[in-house]
Structure formats: C-alpha cells, structure tokens
Design a protein around this motif. Structure first.
Motif, PDB file in Angstrom:
ATOM      1  N   ILE A 170      -1.579  -2.735 -10.198  1.00  0.00           N
ATOM      2  CA  ILE A 170      -1.835  -1.473  -9.510  1.00  0.00           C
ATOM      3  C   ILE A 170      -3.289  -1.063  -9.721  1.00  0.00           C
ATOM      4  N   THR A 171      -3.954  -0.753  -8.618  1.00  0.00           N
ATOM      5  CA  THR A 171      -5.281  -0.157  -8.676  1.00  0.00           C
ATOM      6  C   THR A 171      -5.108   1.352  -8.659  1.00  0.00           C
ATOM      7  N   ALA A 172      -5.759   2.037  -9.564  1.00  0.00           N
ATOM      8  CA  ALA A 172      -5.517   3.469  -9.694  1.00  0.00           C
ATOM      9  C   ALA A 172      -6.801   4.269  -9.783  1.00  0.00           C
ATOM     10  N   GLU A 178      11.379  -2.759  -1.660  1.00  0.00           N
ATOM     11  CA  GLU A 178      10.419  -3.863  -1.750  1.00  0.00           C
ATOM     12  C   GLU A 178      10.566  -4.591  -3.084  1.00  0.00           C
ATOM     13  N   MET A 179      10.710  -3.863  -4.159  1.00  0.00           N
ATOM     14  CA  MET A 179      10.874  -4.475  -5.485  1.00  0.00           C
ATOM     15  C   MET A 179      12.170  -5.273  -5.565  1.00  0.00           C
ATOM     16  N   ASP A 213       0.860  -1.177   0.000  1.00  0.00           N
ATOM     17  CA  ASP A 213       0.000   0.000   0.000  1.00  0.00           C
ATOM     18  C   ASP A 213       0.899   1.230   0.000  1.00  0.00           C
ATOM     19  N   MET A 214       0.986   1.887  -1.142  1.00  0.00           N
ATOM     20  CA  MET A 214       1.907   3.012  -1.297  1.00  0.00           C
ATOM     21  C   MET A 214       1.516   4.218  -0.455  1.00  0.00           C
ATOM     22  N   ARG A 215       0.303   4.207   0.121  1.00  0.00           N
ATOM     23  CA  ARG A 215      -0.067   5.277   1.040  1.00  0.00           C
ATOM     24  C   ARG A 215       0.614   5.079   2.391  1.00  0.00           C
ATOM     25  N   ILE A 216       0.983   3.843   2.696  1.00  0.00           N
ATOM     26  CA  ILE A 216       1.605   3.513   3.972  1.00  0.00           C
ATOM     27  C   ILE A 216       3.063   3.093   3.788  1.00  0.00           C
ATOM     28  N   ASP A 217       3.289   2.156   2.857  1.00  0.00           N
ATOM     29  CA  ASP A 217       4.622   1.617   2.591  1.00  0.00           C
ATOM     30  C   ASP A 217       5.319   2.487   1.556  1.00  0.00           C
TER      31      ASP A 217
END
Length: 93
Positions: free
Chosen positions: A36-38, A25-26, A15-19
């Motif tokens: 990705i959900t956008a 990570e990659m 979760d790019m809002r948190i992580d």
C-alpha cells in the motif's frame, strides 16, 4: 511495487479511490503480498486495512511505502504490517 516485481507473478493493482469492493477482491485474488502506498492522511486507514488483510489471511505479507512511510515509518507501526519500504527508490523484488 507492482512495477518492480520480477518473473512470473500475478500482479494486480487495486485503486481504492475507484475500486471500492476491497473484501471481494481479496477473497477472489488471495494474494501472497499486499503493498500500500500511503499519504499522511491515510495512516489510520492503512493500519485498519492491514488489520483487515491479516484477518482474511494472517500469512499475507503486508508492505507500506510512500513519502510519509519514508519520513515517519513509525507512524505505520502495527503488528499487522510486515515491513515498510523506505525511500523513493526500490530494488526489483
């Protein structure tokens, strides 16, 4: 997408809002597929992330989905996107 994966696969949700440490990570996970959900406000962010993903490993299969991708899939066109999920429904992968 992660909830629809069949069988014995290692699935991670970032979760790019948190992580915030996407690069680490990659490098550590080395996925075969990144989905990705956008939302509308994220179109350019997603395109930039796909570019970054392919620079890490050009063989990673990249997928975008969500409401905006369903309504206006061409907005996500980039040579770094492998495919777009259209619709709120998905088949088991």
């Amino acid at each position: 997408m992660a909830s629809g994966v069949k069988g014995d696969h290692d699935v991670r949700i970032l979760d790019m809002r948190i992580d915030k440490d996407f690069d680490s990570e990659m490098q550590e996970f080395r996925p075969d597929v990144v989905g990705i959900t956008a939302y509308t406000v994220h179109v350019n962010t997603v395109k930039n992330l796909f570019n970054k993903i392919k620079s890490i490993d050009p063989d990673i299969f990249t997928v975008v989905g969500g409401h905006h991708a369903t309504v206006a899939p061409d907005d996500f066109f980039t040579p770094y996107r492998s495919c777009t999920f259209i619709s709120d429904k998905h088949a088991t992968l």
